[in-house]
Enzyme design. Sequence first.
Site, PDB file in Angstrom:
ATOM      1  N   GLU A   6       0.089  -1.118   5.658  1.00 55.73           N
ATOM      2  CA  GLU A   6       1.143  -0.732   6.601  1.00 55.73           C
ATOM      3  C   GLU A   6       1.110   0.761   6.878  1.00 55.73           C
ATOM      4  OE1 GLU A   6       5.249   0.616   7.803  1.00 55.73           O
ATOM      5  OE2 GLU A   6       3.992   1.204   6.113  1.00 55.73           O
ATOM      6  N   ASP A  66       0.842  -1.203   0.000  1.00 47.54           N
ATOM      7  CA  ASP A  66       0.000   0.000   0.000  1.00 47.54           C
ATOM      8  C   ASP A  66       0.876   1.251   0.000  1.00 47.54           C
ATOM      9  OD1 ASP A  66       0.784  -0.536   2.745  1.00 47.54           O
ATOM     10  OD2 ASP A  66      -0.621   1.034   3.345  1.00 47.54           O
TER      11      ASP A  66
END
Length: 413
Positions: free
Chosen positions: A175, A80
């Site tokens: 994350e 991400d």
Amino acid sequence: MQHLIDRFIGYVTIDTESDPNSQTTPSTNKQWDLANLLVKELNTIGLQDITIDNKAYIMATLPSNVAHEVPTIGFISHFDTSPDFSGAHIKPQVITNYDGKDIVLNAELNIVLSPSYFKDLLQYKGQTLITTNGTTLLGADDKAGITEIVTAMEYLINHPEIPHGKIRIAFTPDEEIGRGAHHFDVEKFGADWAYTMDGSQVGELEYENFNAASAKITFKGKSVHPGYAKGKMINSMLIANHFINELPKEETPEMTKGYEGFFHIHHLSGSIEETVLELIIRDHNKRKFENRKELIDKITKKINKKFAKQFGEDIAIADIQDQYYNMKEKVLPVKHIVDIAEKAMRTLGIKPLIKPIRGGTDGCQLSYKGLPCPNIFAGGHNFHGKYEYVPVESMQKAVQVIVKIAELTAEKK
């Protein structure tokens, strides 16, 4: 080099921005686009035991090629990108043989990446840089890490003469919003230890990070016509301002470095009737970390006491939530895993930069879940914004470090 560039650009041009306001995992459906692509690629290069679960956590195995017993090690990155800046429609620019001068990212918008401001650029004169076009972030955090892990595994598969034990790799969602390790199955991963490839410049090797908490303080007020407000109106925005002024003035991100902790106000919205203040609390030292949380509570109680008679109930409500803790406590008992990474870098002529992380990675949470997990450089700079860039040579060195760690771990004792 071109193979590495093409792989990295293929990853970063897929929008995988995470969303802190979502309750799903992954927090955005578009993260599946890269996750599914990665699964196909891992199959293509020849890894085994490739799995992707219903929350988009990817794991795969490179089997051992030695007869003797070797610890199982892991390498982890997240796919991400930060919601702090747009990750959509990324158009990377490749700057070959960087001349050490200003890089015009976007002439129309007059956005320039300059070594006069970003002095680290001068380290990479003569190298190949990948930058943004000035309108998005790049996504080297942490698609550089993914690129490096995939490339290193591909290299080991193509060079079976390099000895290595069983290697597990994993790629995680979310994350950037602090949830990357929340659903990580450490038992399924099955590694004795691992490394996150999620650091910045060449040589970074980190096994200390902040203790972290978030705080949300809600201030109540009473709205009365301003012409008749004396002794009646309570402006929640002014109370929030008073709270901010009670915090230490020089303990903010822009005023601190190294092991110095801080309070960081990142969101403030309000009206007369209600104001919400959001901040994060960071400190490497556990005692100082607890003291910071206690200060929030102390200021809140002080405000409530002041307005108790006039308001009739608590006028300030603080919600403090721990986010993660310093991994040092979990890594020091197995310090040899840091020593192996340091030896790998020195063997390759890379000067290790061992320093505390002024942030957190999946590794700090994983360390507390039973998987000690120091952090290694991925090569990028200026994460989470339009000035982000990564030198290709830094990614190449990260690939070499992964391979060397695998080789050193497989040495007979």
